[in-house]
Motif scaffolding. Structure first.
Motif, short mmCIF file in Angstrom:
data_model
loop_
_atom_site.label_atom_id
_atom_site.label_comp_id
_atom_site.label_asym_id
_atom_site.label_seq_id
_atom_site.Cartn_x
_atom_site.Cartn_y
_atom_site.Cartn_z
N ALA A 13 0.83 -1.21 0.00
CA ALA A 13 0.00 0.00 0.00
C ALA A 13 0.87 1.26 0.00
N MET A 14 1.95 1.23 0.75
CA MET A 14 2.84 2.40 0.78
C MET A 14 3.54 2.59 -0.56
N ASP A 20 1.93 6.89 -6.74
CA ASP A 20 0.94 7.92 -7.07
C ASP A 20 1.50 9.32 -6.83
N LEU A 21 2.21 9.50 -5.73
CA LEU A 21 2.79 10.80 -5.42
C LEU A 21 3.88 11.18 -6.42
N ASP A 35 3.49 22.13 -3.71
CA ASP A 35 2.54 21.27 -2.99
C ASP A 35 2.89 19.80 -3.18
N ALA A 36 3.24 19.42 -4.40
CA ALA A 36 3.60 18.03 -4.68
C ALA A 36 4.85 17.63 -3.90
N LEU A 40 5.05 14.78 -1.00
CA LEU A 40 5.99 13.67 -1.13
C LEU A 40 6.93 13.62 0.08
N GLY A 41 7.42 14.77 0.52
CA GLY A 41 8.28 14.82 1.70
C GLY A 41 7.57 14.35 2.95
N SER A 42 6.32 14.74 3.10
CA SER A 42 5.52 14.29 4.26
C SER A 42 5.34 12.78 4.25
#
Length: 85
Positions: A13-14, A20-21, A35-36, A40-42
């Motif tokens: 799932a990750m 997707d990111l 924002d992307a 992604l960093g988060s």
């Protein structure tokens, strides 16, 4: 590992979320790239602290115990093939 399938499902799932990111980041324009990148960093921070540290590292002790157990079983198997005099 007793929870192997659940753990694998979590990894799957990750990986899907990460893919997707990455797709979203590749499609970003100058208005959405920040924002992307933040998203992604988060995700990567959450994966590292929330999964790797809390879920993957504890597997190390389990794997070590299983290796030690397997080594002990190997000695038993060897003795059954060549019993001591």
């Amino acid at each position: 590992y007793p929870f192997r399938q659940d753990h694998k499902n979590e990894h799957d799932a990750m990986i899907e979320e990460f893919d997707d990111l990455v797709r979203k980041a590749k499609q970003a324009d100058e208005d959405t790239v920040t924002d992307a990148a933040v998203e992604l960093g988060s995700f990567l921070r959450r994966w590292l602290t929330g999964h790797v540290i809390e879920n993957d590292l504890p597997l190390k002790a389990y794997v070590k115990r299983m290796r030690e157990h397997a080594r002990g079983m190997g000695g038993l198997a060897q003795e059954s093939i060549n019993p001591p005099p």
